[in-house]
Design an enzyme around this catalytic site. Structure first.
Site, mmCIF file in Angstrom:
data_model
loop_
_atom_site.group_PDB
_atom_site.id
_atom_site.type_symbol
_atom_site.label_atom_id
_atom_site.label_comp_id
_atom_site.label_asym_id
_atom_site.label_seq_id
_atom_site.Cartn_x
_atom_site.Cartn_y
_atom_site.Cartn_z
ATOM 1 N N ARG A 143 28.264 -53.384 -4.635
ATOM 2 C CA ARG A 143 27.360 -54.191 -4.120
ATOM 3 C C ARG A 143 27.437 -54.110 -2.542
ATOM 4 O O ARG A 143 27.248 -55.192 -1.812
ATOM 5 C CB ARG A 143 27.671 -55.560 -4.514
ATOM 6 C CG ARG A 143 27.788 -55.941 -5.991
ATOM 7 C CD ARG A 143 26.192 -55.850 -6.666
ATOM 8 N NE ARG A 143 26.544 -55.849 -7.989
ATOM 9 C CZ ARG A 143 26.802 -54.783 -8.780
ATOM 10 N NH1 ARG A 143 26.824 -53.614 -8.399
ATOM 11 N NH2 ARG A 143 26.753 -55.090 -10.000
ATOM 12 N N SER A 185 24.576 -63.234 -9.451
ATOM 13 C CA SER A 185 25.863 -63.579 -9.111
ATOM 14 C C SER A 185 25.916 -64.124 -7.676
ATOM 15 O O SER A 185 25.309 -63.612 -6.750
ATOM 16 C CB SER A 185 26.728 -62.452 -9.203
ATOM 17 O OG SER A 185 26.949 -61.988 -10.338
ATOM 18 N N GLU A 255 27.937 -62.572 -2.571
ATOM 19 C CA GLU A 255 26.845 -61.437 -2.963
ATOM 20 C C GLU A 255 25.652 -62.163 -2.570
ATOM 21 O O GLU A 255 24.730 -61.107 -1.892
ATOM 22 C CB GLU A 255 27.025 -61.077 -4.490
ATOM 23 C CG GLU A 255 25.924 -60.108 -4.821
ATOM 24 C CD GLU A 255 26.159 -59.609 -6.095
ATOM 25 O OE1 GLU A 255 27.543 -59.578 -6.828
ATOM 26 O OE2 GLU A 255 25.246 -59.239 -6.850
HETATM 27 C C1 LIG Z 1 18.736 -63.299 -12.918
HETATM 28 C C2 LIG Z 1 19.471 -62.391 -12.119
HETATM 29 C C3 LIG Z 1 20.354 -61.425 -12.581
HETATM 30 C C4 LIG Z 1 20.871 -60.222 -11.697
HETATM 31 N N1 LIG Z 1 21.505 -59.700 -12.043
HETATM 32 C C5 LIG Z 1 22.339 -58.635 -11.307
HETATM 33 C C6 LIG Z 1 23.222 -57.545 -11.649
HETATM 34 O O1 LIG Z 1 23.564 -57.624 -12.863
HETATM 35 N N2 LIG Z 1 23.726 -56.631 -10.921
HETATM 36 C C7 LIG Z 1 23.206 -56.608 -9.698
HETATM 37 O O2 LIG Z 1 23.625 -55.759 -8.868
HETATM 38 N N3 LIG Z 1 22.512 -57.705 -9.276
HETATM 39 C C8 LIG Z 1 21.983 -58.665 -9.817
HETATM 40 N N4 LIG Z 1 20.921 -59.534 -9.550
HETATM 41 C C9 LIG Z 1 20.769 -59.458 -7.984
HETATM 42 C C10 LIG Z 1 19.139 -58.876 -7.755
HETATM 43 O O3 LIG Z 1 18.699 -58.274 -8.947
HETATM 44 C C11 LIG Z 1 19.632 -57.382 -6.979
HETATM 45 O O4 LIG Z 1 20.293 -57.559 -5.897
HETATM 46 C C12 LIG Z 1 18.297 -56.597 -6.466
HETATM 47 O O5 LIG Z 1 18.654 -55.421 -6.009
HETATM 48 C C13 LIG Z 1 17.678 -57.464 -5.505
HETATM 49 O O6 LIG Z 1 16.286 -56.770 -5.187
HETATM 50 P P1 LIG Z 1 15.259 -57.501 -4.393
HETATM 51 O O7 LIG Z 1 14.114 -56.679 -4.170
HETATM 52 O O8 LIG Z 1 14.975 -58.809 -5.120
HETATM 53 O O9 LIG Z 1 15.821 -57.837 -2.860
HETATM 54 P P2 LIG Z 1 16.064 -59.176 -1.992
HETATM 55 O O10 LIG Z 1 16.810 -60.283 -2.704
HETATM 56 O O11 LIG Z 1 14.640 -59.394 -1.659
HETATM 57 O O12 LIG Z 1 16.851 -58.690 -0.843
HETATM 58 C C14 LIG Z 1 18.265 -58.250 -0.981
HETATM 59 C C15 LIG Z 1 18.927 -57.234 0.109
HETATM 60 O O13 LIG Z 1 18.102 -56.116 0.165
HETATM 61 C C16 LIG Z 1 17.623 -55.949 1.235
HETATM 62 N N5 LIG Z 1 16.311 -55.104 1.345
HETATM 63 C C17 LIG Z 1 15.238 -55.461 0.563
HETATM 64 N N6 LIG Z 1 14.187 -54.539 0.507
HETATM 65 C C18 LIG Z 1 14.917 -53.414 1.344
HETATM 66 C C19 LIG Z 1 14.360 -52.368 1.979
HETATM 67 N N7 LIG Z 1 13.199 -51.603 1.848
HETATM 68 N N8 LIG Z 1 15.102 -51.747 2.755
HETATM 69 C C20 LIG Z 1 16.393 -52.034 3.039
HETATM 70 N N9 LIG Z 1 16.928 -53.203 2.716
HETATM 71 C C21 LIG Z 1 15.959 -53.673 1.963
HETATM 72 C C22 LIG Z 1 17.333 -57.309 1.891
HETATM 73 O O14 LIG Z 1 17.222 -56.998 3.667
HETATM 74 C C23 LIG Z 1 18.173 -57.972 1.402
HETATM 75 O O15 LIG Z 1 19.397 -57.759 2.379
HETATM 76 C C24 LIG Z 1 20.518 -60.526 -10.371
HETATM 77 C C25 LIG Z 1 19.372 -61.426 -10.095
HETATM 78 C C26 LIG Z 1 19.010 -62.411 -10.753
HETATM 79 C C27 LIG Z 1 17.853 -63.322 -10.182
#
Ligand SMILES: Cc1cc2nc3c(=O)[nH]c(=O)nc-3n(C[C@H](O)[C@H](O)[C@H](O)COP(=O)(O)OP(=O)(O)OC[C@H]3O[C@@H](n4cnc5c(N)ncnc54)[C@H](O)[C@@H]3O)c2cc1C
Length: 259
Positions: A143, A185, A255
């Site tokens: 992560r 998480s 996280e």
């Molecule tokens: C129900 C649920 C279950 C989940 N289960 C898991 C799991 O099992 N494993 C896991 O790892 N995560 C899990 N997550 C967390 C989430 O799915 C991940 O972290 C996912 O990668 C977030 O993507 P996002 O586009 O929503 O990013 P955001 O939440 O919008 O951003 C997250 C981070 O990424 C950065 N970011 C976004 N886009 C870019 C880009 N283009 N360039 C550089 N940085 C960028 C942002 O600045 C921020 O720091 C879960 C979330 C939920 C709601």
């Protein structure tokens, strides 16, 4: 296409359903943008009323292109779209993206994954404003990555063989997940331990403040029971950190990203 401004209601947009309505820069052209923090689909964030200026990648970065044995995927592409593509085109290693919500940008920045399956295992390079950067030149771990700029595209190595059986295994792993809004998480698992176990051990599983709670189903999920607030979320995060430090001398690390 040119960049533009768009109002986003973070109480609807973010998966934890917290945050104000704000103007966000929609990026359609590769550039510097150092005045804005990049966001993806808001699945791993907790946003305050006083957040920094945000930018989100627009539809110009929502694409999947296969070139020889490499898959070029724009960072606005949703995990579900990439999974469907892999299924349709019989590509291996994307099965874990089922039920892992996010954009490719968020997934790669967070090195998102399930158990030993992490997105960085399968990538070849990323594209930033400075061009392509090979995976070998990026520091990444559980992560975590040292990416501190906008990623516009991810290049994957292609391997044949989508596995339905593997996809089913991942789906089952998610069966115990709370169905209420959360950001996944809340804390990273400390080495050789689980954040959920520690939160439960200090008596906070199911503990509620206002309308925010550590889920009774999965203690490491900070859930919004309806109209939950940023302040209550922060209260619970700090409480868990204090109690776990006191009882186990372990520093829980968020996280969830707090803005
Ligand atoms: C129900 C649920 C279950 C989940 N289960 C898991 C799991 O099992 N494993 C896991 O790892 N995560 C899990 N997550 C967390 C989430 O799915 C991940 O972290 C996912 O990668 C977030 O993507 P996002 O586009 O929503 O990013 P955001 O939440 O919008 O951003 C997250 C981070 O990424 C950065 N970011 C976004 N886009 C870019 C880009 N283009 N360039 C550089 N940085 C960028 C942002 O600045 C921020 O720091 C879960 C979330 C939920 C709601």
């Amino acid at each position: 296409m040119n960049n533009f401004l768009k109002e986003i209601n973070f109480a609807k947009y973010s998966s934890i359903r917290i945050g104000p309505k704000s103007e966000v820069l929609i990026i359609e052209e590769i550039g510097e943008y150092s005045d804005s923090k990049i966001l993806g689909l808001g699945n791993n964030v907790l946003i305050s009323q006083n957040h920094p200026d945000f930018a989100v990648l627009g539809s110009s970065f929502d694409y999947i292109e296969k070139k020889d044995d490499l898959l070029h995927v724009g960072c606005a592409t949703k995990s579900g779209k990439l999974l469907s593509y892999a299924k349709k085109n019989d590509l291996a290693n994307f099965e874990f993206l089922g039920k892992l919500p996010g954009s490719l940008g968020g997934l790669v920045k967070m090195n998102a994954g399930l158990k030993e399956f992490e997105i960085f295992n399968y990538i070849q390079s990323i594209k930033t404003k400075d061009g392509y950067i090979k995976k070998e030149d990026i520091a990444y771990s559980y992560r975590h990555t040292n990416i501190n700029t906008i990623v516009y595209e991810v290049v994957f190595n292609c391997t044949r063989g989508y596995s339905k059986a593997q996809a089913e295994v991942f789906k089952k792993m998610r069966d115990n997940q709370p169905q209420v809004p959360s950001a996944g998480s809340c804390f990273k698992n400390p080495p050789n331990d689980s954040a959920g176990r520690l939160i439960e051990a200090v008596g906070l599983k199911g503990f509620q403040k206002g309308n925010m709670a550590f889920s009774a189903q999965h203690a490491n999920f900070l859930t919004n029971m309806g109209e939950g607030t940023y302040e209550d979320a922060i209260y619970l995060i700090n409480l868990a950190k204090e109690k776990v430090k006191e009882e186990f001398n372990i520093n829980l690390e968020e996280e969830i990203i707090i803005y």
